[in-house]
Design an enzyme around this catalytic site. Sequence first.
Site, PDB file in Angstrom:
ATOM      1  N   HIS A  91     -27.925 229.999   0.578  1.00 13.66           N
ATOM      2  CA  HIS A  91     -28.622 229.492   1.755  1.00 13.66           C
ATOM      3  C   HIS A  91     -29.175 230.613   2.635  1.00 13.66           C
ATOM      4  O   HIS A  91     -29.943 230.361   3.570  1.00 13.66           O
ATOM      5  CB  HIS A  91     -27.676 228.606   2.580  1.00 13.66           C
ATOM      6  CG  HIS A  91     -28.382 227.488   3.291  1.00 13.66           C
ATOM      7  ND1 HIS A  91     -29.730 227.498   3.562  1.00 13.66           N
ATOM      8  CD2 HIS A  91     -27.913 226.303   3.795  1.00 13.66           C
ATOM      9  CE1 HIS A  91     -30.054 226.388   4.193  1.00 13.66           C
ATOM     10  NE2 HIS A  91     -28.975 225.638   4.340  1.00 13.66           N
ATOM     11  N   ASP A 112     -33.827 227.633   1.639  1.00 19.53           N
ATOM     12  CA  ASP A 112     -33.538 226.511   2.533  1.00 19.53           C
ATOM     13  C   ASP A 112     -33.365 225.227   1.732  1.00 19.53           C
ATOM     14  O   ASP A 112     -33.831 225.122   0.583  1.00 19.53           O
ATOM     15  CB  ASP A 112     -34.682 226.327   3.537  1.00 19.53           C
ATOM     16  CG  ASP A 112     -34.737 227.447   4.560  1.00 19.53           C
ATOM     17  OD1 ASP A 112     -33.671 228.028   4.853  1.00 19.53           O
ATOM     18  OD2 ASP A 112     -35.851 227.755   5.044  1.00 19.53           O
TER      19      ASP A 112
END
Length: 523
Positions: free
Chosen positions: A496, A500
């Site tokens: 992450h 995204d």
Amino acid sequence: MPTEVLMPQMGESIFEGTITKWLKKPGDTVQRDEPLFEISTDKVDAEIPSPAAGVLTEIRAQEGSTVQVNAVVGVIGDGASAAAGAAAAPPAPKADAPKSEPAPPPSAAKPGAGPRQDVIMPQMGESIFEGTITKWLKNVGDTVQRDEPLFEISTDKVDAEIPSPATGVLTEIKIPAGQTAQINTVVAVIGGAGEAAAPAPAAATPAPAVSAPPVQAVAASEADNVRSSPLVRKIARENNVNLSAVPGTGAGGRVTKEDILAWIEKGAAAAPSASAARPATPPPAAAPIPGELVPLTRMRSIIAQRMVESKRTSPHVHTVFRIDFTRIVKIREKEKNKYAQRNGVKLTYMPFITRAVIATLRKMPIVNASMEGDAIRYHQHINIGIAVALEWGLIVPVIKEAEEKNFLGIARAIADLAERARGKKLKPDEVGSGTFTITNPGIFGEQFGMPIINQPESAILGVGGLFKEPAVVTSEDGTDSIAIRHFLHLTLGFDHRIIDGADAGRFMAEVKKYLEGWNEDIG
């Protein structure tokens, strides 16, 4: 000018062959492309044509010899001088000639007759500085041929068989199985025939005494009817194994070298020792004894370390998509038999998934990127790692520059890497530099998993099991109906810090679209 006759490579994953018969003898005239000798490998028996016209002046590898690919097995000369030289050469002896020792090839020393030769721990890659000896394939006092597998090692990158650097007698083992040695360390000595063999040091992990399984020897005529290479039949004879009882995993039920060695090892483990022996640790494949403390193998220890490091390094997020695989299932069922006959490789589902991933990574390079400090490295090529489950752990060989390969190229690469991974034939640079990994735990029946990212990559795709399920199907006119469809789940694990959730979702939606609407030529 003399022409060297080389042992050919009969396939991407074949590294040696056994000469079963010379069709010419020294002094014979031979035409270019005329059959010169016959070979047998674990995959195929074949006649090998002459590379040039001339006179066979020298045979360097005798019938029954197993040699590496690209080794010189003979020499073809031209003109009267070649014929004169060949006339004095002795004929090639038969491998099975009774009570006579084959003359050594002119270019090779007689086993055990050469000077002492140190056996060195090799460097298996630029960033590898040590290796663990997992198994010695020869005992002290055994004769060993140059390039014959001598011991097995395990490193951070790969498991491999290490060949002997010379022909001779293994006179000393300095590093026993189970111990780790730095590169360039002397691990053993190969000496001359007259040298006394030094006792091997005690192994860090004692192995059970190897003895032949209690199986009645098979008659030579019966063994010859079993699909196998001369090397396999030789191993069977030496270990008193009924070859017809050994299950073959090769093409057409062929018994491979790995099959016979596994059978012998299985029998040895089950057979009681003929003499009192010290307690031995069960082999890795044996079930642990309840309450027993079993140390991690080298590979298991490395895997554990890498997984903890990955979870600590990357904030993992996972997204799961359900894919209608019906179209691809129908394509495979229709084409799989013809495909294997046409291309020499089985048609599996992995090339379909891999091609869909490659096409999507080209559109979304962020998923093919990785973190470097406080920056993002966008990789020039797509290097796809394909996780392979082994009995002793997990390894991830890599298809380099996968974006340059078509469907058939990907299918062949997956099959080749998996086969060589299981046979410990991978090179160090074939298990590094990946940019995206695919793992397939679905072969064990699970719906889906949550795979851990293979550092320093930023994403990994987990393939779930393929199942038939009822589904609502909408026709072109808008009518809904219930139908049986094939579904599997794909899970994307992603870092992450770089990717995204929206990008991950778009990536998976594109992969789903590519697979469900498959229209690519499979070759």
